[in-house]
Design an enzyme around this catalytic site. Structure first.
Site, PDB file in Angstrom:
ATOM      1  N   ASP A  15       0.449  -0.835   0.220  1.00 14.17           N
ATOM      2  CA  ASP A  15       0.076  -0.078  -0.036  1.00 14.17           C
ATOM      3  C   ASP A  15       1.321   1.417   0.003  1.00 14.17           C
ATOM      4  OD1 ASP A  15      -2.658   0.735   0.037  1.00 14.17           O
ATOM      5  OD2 ASP A  15      -3.015   1.926   1.542  1.00 14.17           O
ATOM      6  N   SER A  16       0.935   2.028  -0.811  1.00 20.08           N
ATOM      7  CA  SER A  16       1.941   3.414  -0.914  1.00 20.08           C
ATOM      8  C   SER A  16       1.006   4.421  -1.748  1.00 20.08           C
ATOM      9  CB  SER A  16       2.862   2.797  -2.122  1.00 20.08           C
ATOM     10  OG  SER A  16       1.608   2.574  -3.640  1.00 20.08           O
ATOM     11  N   GLY A  54       1.017   6.430 -12.448  1.00 16.16           N
ATOM     12  CA  GLY A  54       0.573   7.533 -10.805  1.00 16.16           C
ATOM     13  C   GLY A  54       1.548   8.949 -11.356  1.00 16.16           C
TER      14      GLY A  54
HETATM   15  P1  ITT Z   1      -3.866  -1.832  -5.386  1.00 18.48           P
HETATM   16  O1  ITT Z   1      -4.122  -1.037  -3.874  1.00 18.48           O
HETATM   17  O2  ITT Z   1      -4.955  -2.472  -6.452  1.00 18.48           O
HETATM   18  O3  ITT Z   1      -2.543  -2.493  -4.998  1.00 18.48           O
HETATM   19  P2  ITT Z   1      -3.920   1.012  -5.899  1.00 18.48           P
HETATM   20  O4  ITT Z   1      -3.631   1.491  -6.711  1.00 18.48           O
HETATM   21  O5  ITT Z   1      -5.248   0.984  -5.581  1.00 18.48           O
HETATM   22  O6  ITT Z   1      -3.221  -0.270  -6.042  1.00 18.48           O
HETATM   23  P3  ITT Z   1      -2.700   2.093  -3.870  1.00 18.48           P
HETATM   24  O7  ITT Z   1      -4.131   1.874  -2.803  1.00 18.48           O
HETATM   25  O8  ITT Z   1      -1.797   1.225  -3.087  1.00 18.48           O
HETATM   26  O9  ITT Z   1      -2.643   0.950  -4.440  1.00 18.48           O
HETATM   27  O10 ITT Z   1      -2.251   3.544  -4.128  1.00 18.48           O
HETATM   28  C1  ITT Z   1      -1.149   3.809  -4.490  1.00 18.48           C
HETATM   29  C2  ITT Z   1      -1.478   4.965  -5.811  1.00 18.48           C
HETATM   30  O11 ITT Z   1      -0.214   5.590  -4.761  1.00 18.48           O
HETATM   31  C3  ITT Z   1      -1.120   3.982  -6.949  1.00 18.48           C
HETATM   32  O12 ITT Z   1      -2.059   4.662  -7.251  1.00 18.48           O
HETATM   33  C4  ITT Z   1      -0.588   5.990  -7.447  1.00 18.48           C
HETATM   34  O13 ITT Z   1      -1.392   6.731  -7.519  1.00 18.48           O
HETATM   35  C5  ITT Z   1       0.155   6.508  -5.931  1.00 18.48           C
HETATM   36  N1  ITT Z   1       1.808   6.170  -6.254  1.00 18.48           N
HETATM   37  C6  ITT Z   1       2.173   4.679  -5.055  1.00 18.48           C
HETATM   38  N2  ITT Z   1       3.871   4.283  -5.842  1.00 18.48           N
HETATM   39  C7  ITT Z   1       3.749   4.832  -6.684  1.00 18.48           C
HETATM   40  C8  ITT Z   1       4.819   5.465  -7.359  1.00 18.48           C
HETATM   41  O14 ITT Z   1       6.032   4.604  -7.323  1.00 18.48           O
HETATM   42  N3  ITT Z   1       5.006   6.590  -8.159  1.00 18.48           N
HETATM   43  C9  ITT Z   1       3.432   7.334  -9.407  1.00 18.48           C
HETATM   44  N4  ITT Z   1       2.374   6.812  -7.745  1.00 18.48           N
HETATM   45  C10 ITT Z   1       2.598   5.642  -7.047  1.00 18.48           C
END
Ligand code: ITT
Length: 203
Positions: free
Chosen positions: A79-80, A164
């Site tokens: 989660d990021s 992202g």
């Molecule tokens: P999953 O839950 O299915 O893994 P998600 O995209 O919804 O996919 P998160 O809830 O962890 O995942 O949200 C992470 C968001 O944060 C991601 O969609 C990007 O908008 C941003 N993000 C995270 N890491 C990033 C990176 O390395 N570069 C750019 N944006 C990033």
């Protein structure tokens, strides 16, 4: 597959709880040197998992647990998100759905709009990643790696790599936006790389 066997004699395949293709690609590259290939949620019948936690760690555990239940395998989840100081840490946990619409383009446009009146000196931000490994769905002791990557939110998008918020995330040490970095460079510096390295050191 036990975590001991993962460290001493890597199995060929690990499962990653994500539907985000950008993340999946980064993990596949990060794990390739370890001889581990990564499959993701799309290889299993997992519905949408509500991310109801209030921290990155909680949400990573929720995602990993849901996929471990379905796959019956040790499962990783990331989660990021992006935390912007001038926005009190937003979009943070809500990075993927900041704009409502949830596309990268709409999220980036909203971020630029919110920071319109903010000077360069006050545009500091960081990416954060909580990476969790559950040995099985009821594992009471997940292994957790955390990583942070400092930068600044630029005034315009640059670069085509990554996903992202990468086009808006300026990395001072490289004098480049994250989306301008080669994948290997991002995978050396990023929040995700740091979280993975911490997690592996605990195995
Ligand atoms: P999953 O839950 O299915 O893994 P998600 O995209 O919804 O996919 P998160 O809830 O962890 O995942 O949200 C992470 C968001 O944060 C991601 O969609 C990007 O908008 C941003 N993000 C995270 N890491 C990033 C990176 O390395 N570069 C750019 N944006 C990033």
């Amino acid at each position: 597959m036990s975590t001991d066997s993962i460290k001493e004699k890597p199995e060929k395949t690990w499962v990653l709880a994500t539907k985000n293709q950008g993340k999946l690609k980064e993990f596949q590259r990060l794990f390739a040197p370890l001889g581990v290939s990564i499959v993701s949620s799309k290889d299993f019948n997992v519905g949408d998992i509500p991310e109801t936690g209030t921290t990155f760690i909680e949400n990573a555990i929720i995602k990993a647990r849901a996929l471990a239940q379905v796959s019956g395998l040790p499962t990783l989840a990331d989660d990021s998100g992006l935390c912007v100081d001038a926005l009190n840490g937003a979009p943070g946990l809500y990075s993927a759905r900041f704009s409502g619409e949830g596309t990268d383009a709409a999220n980036n446009a909203k971020l630029l709009a919110e920071l319109k009146a903010v000077d360069e000196a006050d545009r500091s931000a960081y990416f954060y990643c909580a990476l969790v490994l559950l040995k099985h769905a009821d594992d009471p002791a997940p292994i957790i790696g955390l990583g942070k990557w400092d930068g600044q939110i630029a005034f315009e998008s640059k670069g085509d790599n990554g996903f992202g918020y990468d086009p808006l995330f300026y990395v001072p040490t490289e004098d480049k936006h994250s989306a301008e970095l080669a994948p290997e460079t991002k995978n050396r510096l990023s929040h995700r790389a740091k979280a993975l390295s911490q997690l592996l050191s605990k195995l």
